[in-house]
Structures are given as structure tokens and as C-alpha cells.
Write an enzyme that holds these catalytic residues in place. Structure first.
Site, PDB file in Angstrom:
ATOM      1  N   HIS A   1      92.576 -11.763   9.046  1.00  0.00           N
ATOM      2  CA  HIS A   1      92.622 -12.131   7.637  1.00  0.00           C
ATOM      3  C   HIS A   1      93.929 -11.615   7.038  1.00  0.00           C
ATOM      4  O   HIS A   1      94.101 -10.417   6.834  1.00  0.00           O
ATOM      5  CB  HIS A   1      91.417 -11.541   6.899  1.00  0.00           C
ATOM      6  CG  HIS A   1      90.110 -12.037   7.438  1.00  0.00           C
ATOM      7  ND1 HIS A   1      88.893 -11.577   6.974  1.00  0.00           N
ATOM      8  CD2 HIS A   1      89.818 -12.949   8.394  1.00  0.00           C
ATOM      9  CE1 HIS A   1      87.922 -12.192   7.622  1.00  0.00           C
ATOM     10  NE2 HIS A   1      88.464 -13.020   8.494  1.00  0.00           N
TER      11      HIS A   1
ATOM     12  N   ASP B   1      90.327 -19.225   9.339  1.00  0.00           N
ATOM     13  CA  ASP B   1      91.738 -19.270   8.941  1.00  0.00           C
ATOM     14  C   ASP B   1      91.981 -20.013   7.636  1.00  0.00           C
ATOM     15  O   ASP B   1      93.086 -20.497   7.381  1.00  0.00           O
ATOM     16  CB  ASP B   1      92.602 -19.898  10.050  1.00  0.00           C
ATOM     17  CG  ASP B   1      92.469 -19.181  11.376  1.00  0.00           C
ATOM     18  OD1 ASP B   1      92.800 -17.984  11.421  1.00  0.00           O
ATOM     19  OD2 ASP B   1      92.012 -19.803  12.348  1.00  0.00           O
TER      20      ASP B   1
END
Length: 430
Positions: free
Chosen positions: A43, A13
């Protein structure tokens, strides 16, 4: 060719998607190559016009016209999730994502039976959950290791009889172990896999070697090095190699070893989704993340101060980088600080309590050692330093690697640095 490998040096992340999108926006990129993980990847890419997509299996350069995606054999492919992702991409103006996709036939399939078994195991752990995404990726890898000649693979989607046999054996084994699974009958699954085989180009290893010679490629990693299957903090890890190793293997097989730049991605704030060590966690940090919230499988999204100790460990495990991409600089305020060492309040080995500024990597596969390291980290406390005036310089000094890209927002236009300039000029960064 100026190939680039992009890897997250945290717990995931950190912004790999937006970095890959930038590279594809500023270069004539031929293909984004996914080289680990599966449909659990998330993503996020946001365009200047406000369009947004969370890339799971498609490469994060898919918004850019003509950029292809290749799912290498190290990826666990979920055709059902892939179809849903393609539908969302079409709804935000990308109708040809499947036309630009190739999939290695050797890749493992993630099926509804893997997903159901994954969730059953995680629920059974109760308070000791590992933080699984609940999508069956690890279950597919585990089954593939236990039954390498019988595990369903992408190429089987073109062979209905073989796939039927393998799905039936998979369902029966998992049902015998776990009881009835919340998954559809095999016959109901087969048409979807057949449709996948008709719609998507399933290729062998030679396709990637050709693509690497035809144009610039970006290798897009999933998750983060601190979650690596062998070097992460067991058992709060993934069933995937999250370092550069798989990408390096693919390059070597194509006779192009050592030809790609190694780019590590980090946030100014070290984060983690789900349980496990996060030494610098601080509930007082006033942050939220619009694309990462609490979910029923991983739990809450956690924030901590920049953890130079953990990120130095990730760098060492990954074998170093040519440059760093530092994201979320818009969050860098006086409340956010840097941790360069830990205080060990309760050592698990004889000796006095003291400071720890380096986590020493062990041999790959020694999970008992990694579990012991996890216990040390769960008992450690951060020693917090200053809130730097110049974050890129401070991170570069703390990690011993240059920051070549900075990001103050989710779009490509909110990034700057030597990497951007070099790629806009059509050359790799020095």
C-alpha cells in the site's frame, strides 16, 4: 466513533493506502487495524514533501504522528519482514513505528519455511503459475488449517521451547513433502523471534475492543475482493478473506456491530498484477505505474478499461458500500472507456453465445463453481462503452453507489469530495 472500513473492490492496487493515509490526516484516528492478508500487501503512500513508503504490515496511517497499527488475528504476521519495514520507515522519518504497534497473539506466523515452500510450489507450476507473491502467506494459512493446534503463532514468540518444537515440526513436514527447503536452521531463526517478542506489544482480543471505544479506528483491508479466497476467480486468488467480513467480525466481538462506514476503493482503470482473468485488458492503453512493475513472482502489471461487470460483482460479494473512493482520475483520458457487459464468445454451458452483464455470486467455499466462472471469464470479451466526461458520475451510475472521494494523485492534498469535507469537519459522511 466514526470508524471506517476500507476495502478494494478490484484485484488490489486501487489505492487503499493513500485513502487510509488521507483519513488519518483529516481525523484524530486512534488506530489503523489490519484485518486480513500479510506481508504481501503493498500500500503506497506518498507525502507532499516526496517521502514514500510501501506499507506491507504497518497501517498506511503510520506517517501521521500518534496513529497506531494493530495487526488483528486474521493477519499473517512475518516478524522478519516487519523489522525490515520498520527500518525503512525510520529512514524516511518515522523512528517510532514499532512503538505504535500491537499484534494479536493468535495471529499465524509466516516463517522462512512457509516462504520457501510457497516458492517451490509456484515454480513447480511452471506456465500454470497462480501469481503468488512468493512470501509464504498462503502457505501459512494452509498449514494453520491442516494443523490448527501446531501452527506457529505470534504468542509463541514469547515461548522459545514451544516455538522451537512447532518450527521443527513445520520444517520437517514441508521437507518431507517438497524436499530440501531454501531456509535457515530453526536455531538460527529463534533469536529473531525472541527479539520481536521483546520489542513489540503482543496482546489479546480485549485490546482491540478497548481501542475501538477509545477513538476513531480505520480498518485497512489488503488485496481486493476479486481475489477473495471464496468468491474470487479460482485458482488465481489469495488465501485470505478480502471483503468486509473480518472487520465486521471484530466489530461484533467488541459489541459495536454496524458502527463503521463501508468504503470501497476503485481505480478508473481496472488492473491486475499477475495471471488470471482481466476481461477488459487492453495492451494499447498507454499506462504505467511507478509503484507496480513486473516482478519475478507475480509477473507484469496489467491494465484494462473500467470493468463495471467485475466491480458490480465485487460490490455484491462484499455486501455493498456506503460510498466509493475513485482513484487515478489523472489517467482518465479519451482512450479509457467503461465496460458494462461482456460478450460470451464460447459458452461452457449449452445455449447460444450472448451478452453477460452480471456475474452471480455463489455460496462461499464452492471452488469448483468459481473455477468454472474463471473459465467463462477467460473466454469473454468486453463490450466497451463511452469514455465519460464525468467519471465519478458515470461510475456511480454504473455501480449504484455514490462516489464520496476522488483522487488525482498519490498525496492526501490531491483528493477531494464529500468524504474529505465530512472528515475534516469531524463527522461521518451522510
Amino acid at each position: 466513533m466514526n470508524h471506517v472500513m476500507v476495502v478494494d473492490l478490484g484485484y488490489g492496487d486501487a489505492g487503499k493506502g493513500t485513502v487510509v493515509d488521507l483519513l488519518c490526516a483529516t481525523r484524530q484516528v486512534h488506530t489503523v487495524i489490519r484485518f486480513n492478508g500479510g506481508a504481501q500487501a503493498a500500500h503506497n503512500v506518498v507525502l507532499r514533501d516526496g517521502r514514500h513508503h510501501t506499507f506491507a504490515q504497518f497501517g498506511a496511517g503510520t506517517f501521521r504522528p500518534g496513529v497506531r497499527t494493530h495487526l488483528a488475528r486474521h493477519v499473517v504476521v512475518d516478524p522478519l519482514a516487519l523489522a525490515a519495514e520498520a527500518d525503512h520507515l525510520a529512514s524516511v522519518g518515522v523512528p517510532d513505528a514499532l512503538d505504535r504497534l500491537t499484534v494479536d497473539g493468535e495471529a499465524l506466523l509466516a516463517t522462512p519455511y512457509h516462504r520457501a515452500a510457497n516458492r517451490a510450489r509456484e515454480i513447480a507450476r511452471g506456465a500454470d503459475r497462480h501469481g503468488s507473491c512468493g512470501l509464504g502467506v498462503g502457505e501459512a494459512v494452509a498449514y494453520g488449517l491442516a494443523h490448527p493446534d501446531e501452527a506457529p503463532r505470534v504468542a509463541d514468540c514469547r515461548r522459545p521451547a514451544v516455538l522451537r518444537r512447532r518450527l521443527t515440526a513445520l520444517r520437517d513436514r514441508l521437507t518431507a513433502e517438497l524436499g530440501p527447503l531454501d531456509a535457515p536452521p530453526v536455531e538460527d531463526c529463534l533469536p529473531a523471534y525472541a527479539a520481536f517478542a521483546r520489542r513489540v506489544a503482543i496482546v489479546d482480543r480485549t485490546w482491540l475492543a478497548s481501542a475501538l471505544r477509545e477513538g476513531t479506528c480505520v480498518f485497512e483491508g489488503a488485496q481486493g475482493v476479486l481475489l477473495d479466497e471464496w468468491h474470487g476467480f479460482h485458482p488465481y486468488t489469495t488465501w485470505s478473506t478480502t471483503t468486509f467480513a473480518n472487520a465486521e467480525t471484530l466489530l461484533a466481538e467488541a459489541g459495536m456491530a454496524g458502527t463503521a462506514q463501508r468504503l470501497g476503493v476503485l481505480r478508473t482503470t481496472t488492473t491486475r498484477h499477475g495471471p488470471g482473468p482481466l476481461v477488459t485488458e487492453d495492451a494499447a492503453l498507454p499506462f504505467t505505474d511507478r509503484h507496480n512493475g513486473t516482478n519475478p513472482w507475480q509477473g507484469r502489471f496489467r491494465f484494462g478499461h473500467f470493468d463495471a461487470v467485475a466491480h458490480r460483482y465485487a460490490l455484491e460479494v462484499a455486501g455493498g458500500v456506503d460510498g466509493l473512493a475513485l482513484t487515478h482520475l489523472d489517467l482518465a483520458g479519451p482512450e479509457l472507456r467503461i465496460c458494462r457487459r461482456y460478450e460470451e464468445l464460447d459458452r461452457l454451458v449449452p445455449g447460444p453465445a450472448g451478452d453477460l452483464d452480471r456475474l452471480v455470486p455463489g455460496p462461499a467455499g464452492d471452488l469448483d463453481r468459481q473455477a468454472a466462472l474463471t473459465q467463462r471469464l477467460l473466454r469473454a470479451r468486453p463490450v466497451l462503452g463511452e469514455s465519460p466526461d464525468d467519471w465519478p458520475a458515470a461510475v456511480s451510475e454504473a455501480l449504484g453507489a455514490p462516489v464520496v472521494l476522488t483522487s488525482r494523485g498519490p498525496t492526501a492534498e490531491e483528493k477531494e469530495g464529500p468524504l474529505v469535507n465530512a472528515f475534516c469537519m469531524g463527522r461521518a459522511p451522510a
